[in-house]
Motif scaffolding. Structure first.
Motif, PDB file in Angstrom:
ATOM      1  N   ALA A 110       0.813  -1.170   0.042  1.00 41.97           N
ATOM      2  CA  ALA A 110      -0.029  -0.073   0.074  1.00 41.97           C
ATOM      3  C   ALA A 110       1.122   1.310  -0.199  1.00 41.97           C
ATOM      4  CB  ALA A 110      -1.025   0.214   1.224  1.00 41.97           C
ATOM      5  N   PHE A 111       1.915   1.218   0.636  1.00 49.57           N
ATOM      6  CA  PHE A 111       2.924   2.328   0.849  1.00 49.57           C
ATOM      7  C   PHE A 111       3.484   2.604  -0.582  1.00 49.57           C
ATOM      8  CE2 PHE A 111       7.143   4.237   1.609  1.00 49.57           C
ATOM      9  CZ  PHE A 111       6.963   5.365   2.387  1.00 49.57           C
ATOM     10  N   GLY A 112       3.803   1.472  -1.287  1.00 47.45           N
ATOM     11  CA  GLY A 112       4.458   1.703  -2.699  1.00 47.45           C
ATOM     12  C   GLY A 112       3.436   2.063  -3.649  1.00 47.45           C
ATOM     13  N   GLY A 115      11.566  -1.458   8.035  1.00 52.30           N
ATOM     14  CA  GLY A 115      11.317  -2.148   6.856  1.00 52.30           C
ATOM     15  C   GLY A 115      10.482  -1.064   5.724  1.00 52.30           C
ATOM     16  N   LEU A 116      10.003  -0.121   6.388  1.00 53.74           N
ATOM     17  CA  LEU A 116       9.098   1.047   5.478  1.00 53.74           C
ATOM     18  C   LEU A 116      10.255   1.628   4.722  1.00 53.74           C
ATOM     19  CD1 LEU A 116       6.275   1.834   5.271  1.00 53.74           C
ATOM     20  CD2 LEU A 116       6.931   4.033   6.546  1.00 53.74           C
ATOM     21  N   PHE A 117      11.419   1.845   5.117  1.00 55.39           N
ATOM     22  CA  PHE A 117      12.439   2.602   4.280  1.00 55.39           C
ATOM     23  C   PHE A 117      13.377   1.757   3.507  1.00 55.39           C
ATOM     24  CE2 PHE A 117      10.783   5.831   7.155  1.00 55.39           C
ATOM     25  CZ  PHE A 117      10.538   6.767   6.545  1.00 55.39           C
ATOM     26  N   SER A 118      13.046   0.636   3.506  1.00 52.50           N
ATOM     27  CA  SER A 118      13.664  -0.618   2.757  1.00 52.50           C
ATOM     28  C   SER A 118      12.725  -1.238   1.828  1.00 52.50           C
ATOM     29  CB  SER A 118      14.562  -1.356   3.705  1.00 52.50           C
ATOM     30  OG  SER A 118      13.703  -1.850   4.523  1.00 52.50           O
ATOM     31  N   ASP A 119      12.026  -2.119   2.282  1.00 51.50           N
ATOM     32  CA  ASP A 119      10.979  -2.668   1.524  1.00 51.50           C
ATOM     33  C   ASP A 119      10.072  -1.775   0.812  1.00 51.50           C
ATOM     34  OD1 ASP A 119      12.405  -5.004   2.282  1.00 51.50           O
ATOM     35  OD2 ASP A 119      10.882  -5.740   3.773  1.00 51.50           O
ATOM     36  N   GLY A 120       9.582  -0.861   1.725  1.00 51.64           N
ATOM     37  CA  GLY A 120       8.533  -0.001   1.234  1.00 51.64           C
ATOM     38  C   GLY A 120       9.005   0.903   0.150  1.00 51.64           C
ATOM     39  N   ALA A 173       9.017  -1.129  -2.963  1.00 47.21           N
ATOM     40  CA  ALA A 173       7.522  -1.120  -3.650  1.00 47.21           C
ATOM     41  C   ALA A 173       7.315   0.142  -4.395  1.00 47.21           C
ATOM     42  CB  ALA A 173       6.699  -1.446  -2.465  1.00 47.21           C
ATOM     43  N   VAL A 174       7.835   1.408  -3.958  1.00 49.26           N
ATOM     44  CA  VAL A 174       7.491   2.689  -4.374  1.00 49.26           C
ATOM     45  C   VAL A 174       8.208   2.664  -5.914  1.00 49.26           C
ATOM     46  CG1 VAL A 174       7.970   5.098  -4.571  1.00 49.26           C
ATOM     47  CG2 VAL A 174       7.237   4.080  -2.277  1.00 49.26           C
ATOM     48  N   ALA A 175       9.382   2.059  -5.842  1.00 47.81           N
ATOM     49  CA  ALA A 175      10.025   2.247  -7.172  1.00 47.81           C
ATOM     50  C   ALA A 175       9.421   1.245  -8.224  1.00 47.81           C
ATOM     51  CB  ALA A 175      11.336   1.284  -6.963  1.00 47.81           C
ATOM     52  N   ARG A 176       8.918   0.243  -7.795  1.00 46.56           N
ATOM     53  CA  ARG A 176       8.192  -0.710  -8.730  1.00 46.56           C
ATOM     54  C   ARG A 176       6.817   0.173  -9.419  1.00 46.56           C
ATOM     55  NH1 ARG A 176       9.673  -4.505  -5.026  1.00 46.56           N
ATOM     56  NH2 ARG A 176       7.592  -4.615  -3.751  1.00 46.56           N
ATOM     57  N   GLN A 177       6.334   1.160  -8.426  1.00 49.38           N
ATOM     58  CA  GLN A 177       4.895   1.789  -9.057  1.00 49.38           C
ATOM     59  C   GLN A 177       5.310   3.046  -9.562  1.00 49.38           C
ATOM     60  OE1 GLN A 177       1.950   0.863  -8.344  1.00 49.38           O
ATOM     61  NE2 GLN A 177       0.969   2.722  -9.092  1.00 49.38           N
ATOM     62  N   ALA A 178       6.445   3.579  -9.282  1.00 46.93           N
ATOM     63  CA  ALA A 178       6.893   5.039  -9.903  1.00 46.93           C
ATOM     64  C   ALA A 178       7.286   4.767 -11.450  1.00 46.93           C
ATOM     65  CB  ALA A 178       7.701   5.732  -9.037  1.00 46.93           C
TER      66      ALA A 178
END
Length: 301
Positions: free
Chosen positions: A225-227, A253-258, A261-266
């Motif tokens: 969801a964060f991503g 993990g928010l600033f690593s795994d999260g 996930a952002v990079a996959r969406q942006a």
């Protein structure tokens, strides 16, 4: 010139009197929010703090207030406040009449964003998006050091854009809002749905580290969801910096795994947007409120 910042919350009111260096206040005070007696009681409490500070500061005081709701730019009325007895009240006008001078009022997440842009993790950047993820989800958009609140005063209502139009019902009357997937409240509710057990978010995160499958599911849903949320915001706004605050920002993990996930969406490749934790903690709201008051009255900041 002195600047009074007031951060109005559902349980406490924090205020700070600041000089030229707003992030180094002359004093900070905290008191319990009056939750009985309706809007008049709370307005009276806020007005008392303002009047007392005016007596102390003398001439040349600016006043800013952040609240957990928004202000309609056309009418000046409070909307969507966590203290519903304030909805429909023209709070800036009511306080200005008591104080005998203007009182600038903004959403508390917008105050957070402005404070972090000037004094915290977004310092030095031209465009800063502040995102608060806690009991709810909110944010603010800062360009060249000033808030961009939008035509309706709702720029930064991140919690209520749609992740899934056929998704979970939201208290706002819509479905699939970000807040129903990313907030601490939603994550705790999701864990209870899966496990049958109520558990605070911090314990859920710890359980995930120890192999609890339900907790792991909640953490993976959080990162997804964060991503989706932050990645979509990058696609829309493409800011220099995104500052993340609120209790959920402390989840490991928010600033690593999260961010992965952002990079996959942006749509940006490679993703170079700085996505960073807030630096000012609880002070961000009151500093931002003071700065809003200063900016509304002067061109110093």
């Amino acid at each position: 010139m002195l600047h009074l910042g007031i951060d109005l919350g559902g349980t406490k009111i924090e205020s700070a009197l600041c000089g030229a260096a707003i992030d180094h206040p002359l004093w900070r005070k905290r008191e319990a929010t009056l939750t009985t007696g309706g809007p008049e009681a709370l307005i009276g409490q806020l007005a008392d703090r303002i009047l007392q500070t005016q007596q102390e500061a003398g001439d040349g005081l600016t006043i800013g207030l952040g609240l957990p709701g928004s202000i309609d730019p056309a009418s000046g009325m409070v909307r969507n406040c966590v203290m519903p007895w304030l909805d429909g009240i023209p709070l800036p006008q009511a306080l200005a009449e008591r104080a005998g001078q203007p009182v600038a009022v903004v959403n508390d997440a917008q105050a957070f964003a402005l404070s972090e842009a000037h004094f915290g993790a977004g310092r030095g950047a031209r465009t800063v998006l502040g995102v608060t993820i806690g009991t709810g989800v909110g944010g603010g958009w800062v360009i060249d050091g000033r808030l961009h609140s939008g035509r309706h005063g709702i720029a930064g209502e991140i919690g209520h854009f749609t992740l899934d139009r056929d998704g979970r019902a939201c208290y706002c009357g819509r479905t699939g809002c970000v807040e129903q997937y990313l907030s601490g409240t939603a994550l705790e509710r999701r864990y209870e749905e899966l496990s049958g057990l109520p558990l605070p978010l911090w314990d859920i995160a710890r359980e995930a580290e120890h192999g609890n499958l339900d907790a792991e599911t909640v953490m993976q849903e959080l990162f997804a969801a964060f991503g989706q949320t932050i990645g979509s915001l990058i696609n829309i706004y493409d800011p220099d910096v995104i500052v993340i605050g609120g209790g959920v920002s402390d989840v490991k993990g928010l600033f690593s795994d999260g961010i992965a996930a952002v990079a996959r969406q942006a749509m940006a490749a490679p993703l170079t947007t700085r996505i960073v934790p807030a630096q000012l903690g609880a002070a961000s709201g009151v500093f931002g409120a003071a700065l809003v008051g200063a900016q509304s009255a002067t061109n110093v900041y």
